[in-house]
Design a protein around this motif. Structure first.
Motif, PDB file in Angstrom:
ATOM      1  N   GLU A  38      19.936  21.587   4.698  1.00 43.63           N
ATOM      2  CA  GLU A  38      18.656  22.131   4.247  1.00 43.63           C
ATOM      3  C   GLU A  38      17.959  21.171   3.292  1.00 43.63           C
ATOM      4  OE1 GLU A  38      16.799  25.883   1.689  1.00 43.63           O
ATOM      5  OE2 GLU A  38      18.915  25.934   2.320  1.00 43.63           O
ATOM      6  N   SER A  39      18.729  20.599   2.376  1.00 42.80           N
ATOM      7  CA  SER A  39      18.175  19.653   1.410  1.00 42.80           C
ATOM      8  C   SER A  39      17.532  18.473   2.131  1.00 42.80           C
ATOM      9  CB  SER A  39      19.272  19.157   0.466  1.00 42.80           C
ATOM     10  OG  SER A  39      18.846  18.043  -0.284  1.00 42.80           O
ATOM     11  N   LEU A  40      18.218  17.949   3.148  1.00 40.81           N
ATOM     12  CA  LEU A  40      17.736  16.784   3.871  1.00 40.81           C
ATOM     13  C   LEU A  40      16.468  17.112   4.661  1.00 40.81           C
ATOM     14  CD1 LEU A  40      18.694  13.894   4.054  1.00 40.81           C
ATOM     15  CD2 LEU A  40      20.027  14.499   6.078  1.00 40.81           C
ATOM     16  N   GLU A  41      16.494  18.232   5.346  1.00 39.12           N
ATOM     17  CA  GLU A  41      15.328  18.647   6.151  1.00 39.12           C
ATOM     18  C   GLU A  41      14.079  18.769   5.271  1.00 39.12           C
ATOM     19  OE1 GLU A  41      16.728  22.284   7.781  1.00 39.12           O
ATOM     20  OE2 GLU A  41      17.463  21.370   9.644  1.00 39.12           O
ATOM     21  N   ARG A  42      14.231  19.448   4.137  1.00 36.10           N
ATOM     22  CA  ARG A  42      13.080  19.719   3.269  1.00 36.10           C
ATOM     23  C   ARG A  42      12.534  18.429   2.654  1.00 36.10           C
ATOM     24  NH1 ARG A  42      15.062  24.603  -0.514  1.00 36.10           N
ATOM     25  NH2 ARG A  42      13.099  24.076  -1.585  1.00 36.10           N
ATOM     26  N   ARG A  43      13.411  17.514   2.303  1.00 36.02           N
ATOM     27  CA  ARG A  43      12.947  16.270   1.690  1.00 36.02           C
ATOM     28  C   ARG A  43      12.222  15.375   2.692  1.00 36.02           C
ATOM     29  NH1 ARG A  43      17.966  13.652  -1.042  1.00 36.02           N
ATOM     30  NH2 ARG A  43      19.119  14.984   0.404  1.00 36.02           N
ATOM     31  N   ILE A  44      12.780  15.248   3.900  1.00 35.21           N
ATOM     32  CA  ILE A  44      12.159  14.379   4.904  1.00 35.21           C
ATOM     33  C   ILE A  44      10.771  14.884   5.274  1.00 35.21           C
ATOM     34  CG2 ILE A  44      12.322  13.656   7.332  1.00 35.21           C
ATOM     35  CD1 ILE A  44      15.283  13.153   6.880  1.00 35.21           C
ATOM     36  N   ARG A  45      10.606  16.222   5.315  1.00 29.38           N
ATOM     37  CA  ARG A  45       9.290  16.779   5.631  1.00 29.38           C
ATOM     38  C   ARG A  45       8.253  16.374   4.581  1.00 29.38           C
ATOM     39  NH1 ARG A  45      12.023  21.622   7.273  1.00 29.38           N
ATOM     40  NH2 ARG A  45      11.545  22.595   5.259  1.00 29.38           N
ATOM     41  N   LEU A  46       8.708  16.240   3.346  1.00 25.45           N
ATOM     42  CA  LEU A  46       7.786  15.921   2.254  1.00 25.45           C
ATOM     43  C   LEU A  46       7.526  14.423   2.101  1.00 25.45           C
ATOM     44  CD1 LEU A  46       9.250  18.381  -0.418  1.00 25.45           C
ATOM     45  CD2 LEU A  46       6.997  18.567   0.639  1.00 25.45           C
ATOM     46  N   LEU A  47       8.392  13.598   2.685  1.00 25.83           N
ATOM     47  CA  LEU A  47       8.326  12.159   2.459  1.00 25.83           C
ATOM     48  C   LEU A  47       7.085  11.494   3.040  1.00 25.83           C
ATOM     49  CD1 LEU A  47      11.973  10.851   2.989  1.00 25.83           C
ATOM     50  CD2 LEU A  47      10.610  10.700   0.918  1.00 25.83           C
ATOM     51  N   ASN A  48       6.754  11.876   4.281  1.00 25.41           N
ATOM     52  CA  ASN A  48       5.660  11.206   4.998  1.00 25.41           C
ATOM     53  C   ASN A  48       5.913   9.704   5.077  1.00 25.41           C
ATOM     54  OD1 ASN A  48       3.233  11.070   6.397  1.00 25.41           O
ATOM     55  ND2 ASN A  48       2.042  10.672   4.535  1.00 25.41           N
ATOM     56  N   ALA A  49       7.155   9.343   5.476  1.00 29.83           N
ATOM     57  CA  ALA A  49       7.574   7.940   5.476  1.00 29.83           C
ATOM     58  C   ALA A  49       7.548   7.358   6.881  1.00 29.83           C
ATOM     59  CB  ALA A  49       8.966   7.814   4.885  1.00 29.83           C
ATOM     60  N   HIS A  50       7.535   6.012   6.926  1.00 31.34           N
ATOM     61  CA  HIS A  50       7.467   5.277   8.186  1.00 31.34           C
ATOM     62  C   HIS A  50       8.560   4.215   8.189  1.00 31.34           C
ATOM     63  CE1 HIS A  50       5.810   2.529  11.283  1.00 31.34           C
ATOM     64  NE2 HIS A  50       5.186   3.618  11.757  1.00 31.34           N
ATOM     65  N   LYS A  51       8.963   3.809   9.382  1.00 30.20           N
ATOM     66  CA  LYS A  51       9.985   2.773   9.525  1.00 30.20           C
ATOM     67  C   LYS A  51       9.617   1.517   8.734  1.00 30.20           C
ATOM     68  CE  LYS A  51      12.900   1.344  13.340  1.00 30.20           C
ATOM     69  NZ  LYS A  51      12.998   1.338  14.815  1.00 30.20           N
ATOM     70  N   SER A  52       8.321   1.204   8.708  1.00 30.20           N
ATOM     71  CA  SER A  52       7.873  -0.008   8.015  1.00 30.20           C
ATOM     72  C   SER A  52       8.072   0.078   6.497  1.00 30.20           C
ATOM     73  CB  SER A  52       6.398  -0.274   8.321  1.00 30.20           C
ATOM     74  OG  SER A  52       5.595   0.820   7.887  1.00 30.20           O
ATOM     75  N   ASP A  53       8.246   1.296   5.985  1.00 33.82           N
ATOM     76  CA  ASP A  53       8.471   1.459   4.536  1.00 33.82           C
ATOM     77  C   ASP A  53       9.878   1.052   4.122  1.00 33.82           C
ATOM     78  OD1 ASP A  53       5.900   2.580   3.969  1.00 33.82           O
ATOM     79  OD2 ASP A  53       6.592   4.487   4.806  1.00 33.82           O
ATOM     80  N   LEU A  54      10.794   0.980   5.094  1.00 32.70           N
ATOM     81  CA  LEU A  54      12.203   0.771   4.742  1.00 32.70           C
ATOM     82  C   LEU A  54      12.471  -0.622   4.185  1.00 32.70           C
ATOM     83  CD1 LEU A  54      13.962   2.662   7.686  1.00 32.70           C
ATOM     84  CD2 LEU A  54      13.543   3.458   5.341  1.00 32.70           C
ATOM     85  N   ASN A  55      11.764  -1.632   4.656  1.00 33.37           N
ATOM     86  CA  ASN A  55      11.975  -2.985   4.116  1.00 33.37           C
ATOM     87  C   ASN A  55      11.609  -3.050   2.637  1.00 33.37           C
ATOM     88  OD1 ASN A  55      12.947  -4.132   6.491  1.00 33.37           O
ATOM     89  ND2 ASN A  55      10.900  -4.697   7.223  1.00 33.37           N
ATOM     90  N   ASP A  56      10.477  -2.396   2.301  1.00 33.37           N
ATOM     91  CA  ASP A  56      10.088  -2.367   0.882  1.00 33.37           C
ATOM     92  C   ASP A  56      11.101  -1.571   0.065  1.00 33.37           C
ATOM     93  OD1 ASP A  56       7.829  -3.873   1.370  1.00 33.37           O
ATOM     94  OD2 ASP A  56       6.508  -2.132   1.568  1.00 33.37           O
ATOM     95  N   LEU A  57      11.636  -0.505   0.648  1.00 33.00           N
ATOM     96  CA  LEU A  57      12.650   0.288  -0.046  1.00 33.00           C
ATOM     97  C   LEU A  57      13.890  -0.549  -0.322  1.00 33.00           C
ATOM     98  CD1 LEU A  57      13.862   2.947  -1.116  1.00 33.00           C
ATOM     99  CD2 LEU A  57      14.542   3.474   1.243  1.00 33.00           C
ATOM    100  N   ILE A  58      14.336  -1.301   0.671  1.00 28.66           N
ATOM    101  CA  ILE A  58      15.533  -2.148   0.504  1.00 28.66           C
ATOM    102  C   ILE A  58      15.292  -3.173  -0.599  1.00 28.66           C
ATOM    103  CG2 ILE A  58      16.935  -3.919   1.641  1.00 28.66           C
ATOM    104  CD1 ILE A  58      16.412  -2.253   4.277  1.00 28.66           C
ATOM    105  N   THR A  59      14.116  -3.765  -0.607  1.00 30.10           N
ATOM    106  CA  THR A  59      13.780  -4.734  -1.665  1.00 30.10           C
ATOM    107  C   THR A  59      13.862  -4.078  -3.039  1.00 30.10           C
ATOM    108  OG1 THR A  59      12.317  -5.963  -0.184  1.00 30.10           O
ATOM    109  CG2 THR A  59      11.975  -6.273  -2.549  1.00 30.10           C
TER     110      THR A  59
END
Length: 630
Positions: free
Chosen positions: A59-80
């Motif tokens: 439930e925690s994961l589902e609710r957070r991902i819905r709120l994120l509005n994230a894209h695959k392209s955001d992951l490189n910046d996240l890793i940095t």
């Protein structure tokens, strides 16, 4: 040696990194959203509910991902960003991860897409990383997670670890509910609550060990680590309301610090000093021989003030306890007060102020003089005396000074060869001498008789250097025209009633030992003294120690440092080097300083060595203290 049958299970978020990765991702993806703060708070609340087991992880994961509005392209910046957020003690101990990577696993409810690139630098391969994976839509937007992955379900870590079927002792290191339940389920042998980044009560209360940093975990397991002794195990007791900045600085360094607002009498201090490594005091706490002998782990006494007469320096030295003080930090504060008192006394300000307070109006120039052109006699031309000399000269005074040591004059100050010479020519005499017991009644009847009639006396140094009854008599007779006294032969341990023969005398300024008590001075002291404590604990430096040979040491580079304190008798140094040769130790640097009582030798050595040598070094006759730093 290290047990080869151990397996180490690390969590990722708030353990290997200082942050929760999805929270960081949310900060990035929601930066232009007008409801950013509100959504971020909601995500963090959901994160905490899941970590504490209040809602299912799914439930925690589902609710957070819905709120994120994230894209695959955001992951490189996240890793940095995550590469900049590695936990401090984790980053310091990369050697452990590289040398034990075969026994290290990462089991996380986070996502492999950002975990793998981070832990790859720890020498942990992807096949030993167990985490969730994102699902994306055709445009690359993050829309969910792989629900077939066991880690996406509630208590998924239990099943994941069970499926691994690891042999040997299994230790889990993490910060939340999903970590400690693995031990509760019986598939992990020990749970270490990792609190360097966040302290969760549920995790700490269910832990075999509370681990404030990785050094503590490595120490408990006798594993290779950056430092020899975890700083959280070093206990510091600060008394007398030492400035809170000192508490903050020492706590930030990782030490365990306790702050009390009052001084402790000898019997209480003897009890409290047990297990304490560093004692911080001001002027009221008496650190006696009995206290020092009762201290089983004490390494440092730090005086957050100038004076050290409240500490038995000889007993401290004989017990291998280094004493530091703050000889410069409140210099300006004392000097400014002296300048103010000089002006107040010469203008009879307190007499006029008292009259006004009583409803009287006595506008007069009687006994009111400018300080310009007057002679100021400074007794003790050290740090305070010199700075006072400069400021007094700047307002037009003629400065004379007397010091038992040969001191270079600043500006136009004139050196007097005798105290009598200085007293005979000074309109104001100000005392700035040290706390040597030989200075008791330094200014007594005879010295007062040598002063100019009507001259004024200021004492901002030590209470016992002035014969108070003699001064009171001279003030009453008019021989001394005024006085400003900040220190007294006997001072109360705490605020309350106080009496002195000088009370009620006209043109006498009495203050309760506040010469150095300004906010600026206390902040400076709270910066200076902790630096000395940390330098000694962390590297062995004794520069500016009051009672110990002074050694300034270079930083260690990939080496161990042996610190040996011993009685200064012939043969100890030879015995130390004989043992080092016996164990084929490769010395990269050696430093020795002695005084008539103790010797302090520091030896830097190559990293690998036979630890049996430590017992033999401690057993050398005349050894007082020995420790290892690396």
């Amino acid at each position: 040696m290290i047990a080869t049958s151990r397996k180490y299970i690390f969590d990722f978020d708030s353990t290997l990194t200082r942050v929760e990765a999805l929270d960081v991702l949310a900060e990035m993806t929601l930066k232009d959203n007008p409801k950013k703060d509100e959504i971020l708070q909601e995500i963090q609340n959901i994160t905490n509910l899941g970590i504490d087991g209040e809602i299912s992880f799914t439930e925690s994961l589902e609710r957070r991902i819905r709120l994120l509005n994230a894209h695959k392209s955001d992951l490189n910046d996240l890793i940095t960003e995550l590469r900049q957020k590695i936990s401090k003690s984790i980053e310091e101990n990369m050697d452990f991860f590289h040398s034990h990577s075969d026994d290290i696993y990462v089991i996380s409810c986070g996502f492999k897409e950002f975990i793998d690139p981070i832990v790859e630098e720890f020498n942990i391969p992807s096949e030993r990383v167990y985490a969730n994976t994102f699902t994306f839509d055709g445009d690359g937007a993050i829309v969910g997670f792989d629900r077939e992955n066991v880690l996406s379900s509630h208590n998924g870590k239990i099943q994941c670890l069970k499926d691994l079927n690891l042999e040997g002792e299994v230790q889990v290191i993490g910060d939340g509910y999903s970590d400690y339940v693995m031990r509760e389920a019986g598939i992990a042998d020990k749970f270490f609550a990792y609190t360097e980044n966040v302290h969760r009560d549920k995790a700490a209360n269910n832990a075999d060990y509370v681990t404030p940093n990785l050094n503590e975990f490595l120490f408990v397991n006798d594993l290779p680590r950056k430092i020899s002794y975890p700083k959280n195990r070093i206990k510091i007791l600060l008394l007398e309301g030492v400035h809170p900045d000192a508490l903050q600085r020492l706590s930030d360094e990782g030490f365990t610090v306790e702050l009390l607002k009052h001084a402790l009498p000898e019997d209480e201090l003897i009890e409290r000093i047990k297990g304490v490594h560093v004692l911080g005091i001001r002027s009221k706490t008496q650190v006696t021989k009995k206290v020092l002998e009762a201290a089983d782990r004490l390494m440092v006494v730090a005086a957050f003030c100038i004076g050290t007469t409240q500490i038995d320096l000889d007993a401290a030295k004989k017990n291998g306890v280094v004493v530091f003080n703050a000889p410069y930090s409140n210099t300006r504060s004392v000097v400014e007060l002296a300048i103010g008192q000089i002006i107040m006394l010469k203008r009879s300000i307190f007499a006029r102020s008292t009259e006004i307070h009583k409803g009287q109006w006595f506008k007069t120039a009687l006994n009111a003089q400018e300080v310009r052109g007057k002679n100021l006699g400074i007794v003790g031309y050290g740090n305070i005396g010199k700075q006072l000399s400069v400021l007094a000269e700047a307002i037009g005074m003629h400065v004379y000074y007397y010091d038992v040591a040969d001191q270079l004059a600043l500006g136009n100050a004139t050196k007097c060869s005798t105290l009598e010479e200085l007293l005979s020519i000074s309109d104001v005499v100000t005392l700035h001498i040290d706390d040597n017991k030989a200075n008791k009644n330094f200014i007594g009847k005879e010295e007062i008789a040598q002063m100019k009639d009507g001259a004024m006396l200021i004492n901002l140094s030590r209470g016992f250097v002035v014969d108070i009854p003699a001064l009171a008599e001279a003030l009453k007779s008019g021989k001394v025209g005024g006085a400003a006294i900040d220190v007294y032969p006997e001072e109360p341990r705490s605020n309350g009633d106080f009496t002195t023969e000088l009370a009620g005398l006209e043109n006498v300024i009495l203050t309760p030992h506040i010469g150095g008590s300004t906010e600026e001075a206390q902040r400076d002291i709270a910066d200076f003294v902790p630096n000395k404590i940390m330098d000694y604990i962390n590297s062995g430096n004794t520069v500016d120690a009051v009672n110990f040979p002074n050694i300034r040491l270079p930083k260690q580079k990939n080496a161990h440092r042996f610190l040996h304190i011993h009685n200064n008798v012939p043969g100890v140094m030879a015995k130390i080097n004989e043992l080092l040769a016996k164990y084929d130790m490769n010395i990269t640097g050696q430093f020795l300083s002695t005084d008539p009582d103790v010797g302090y030798v520091i030896t830097d050595l190559d990293k690998e060595y036979n630890t049996d040598i430590i017992k033999e070094l401690k057993a050398i006759e005349h050894t007082i203290k020995f420790r290892v730093l690396y």
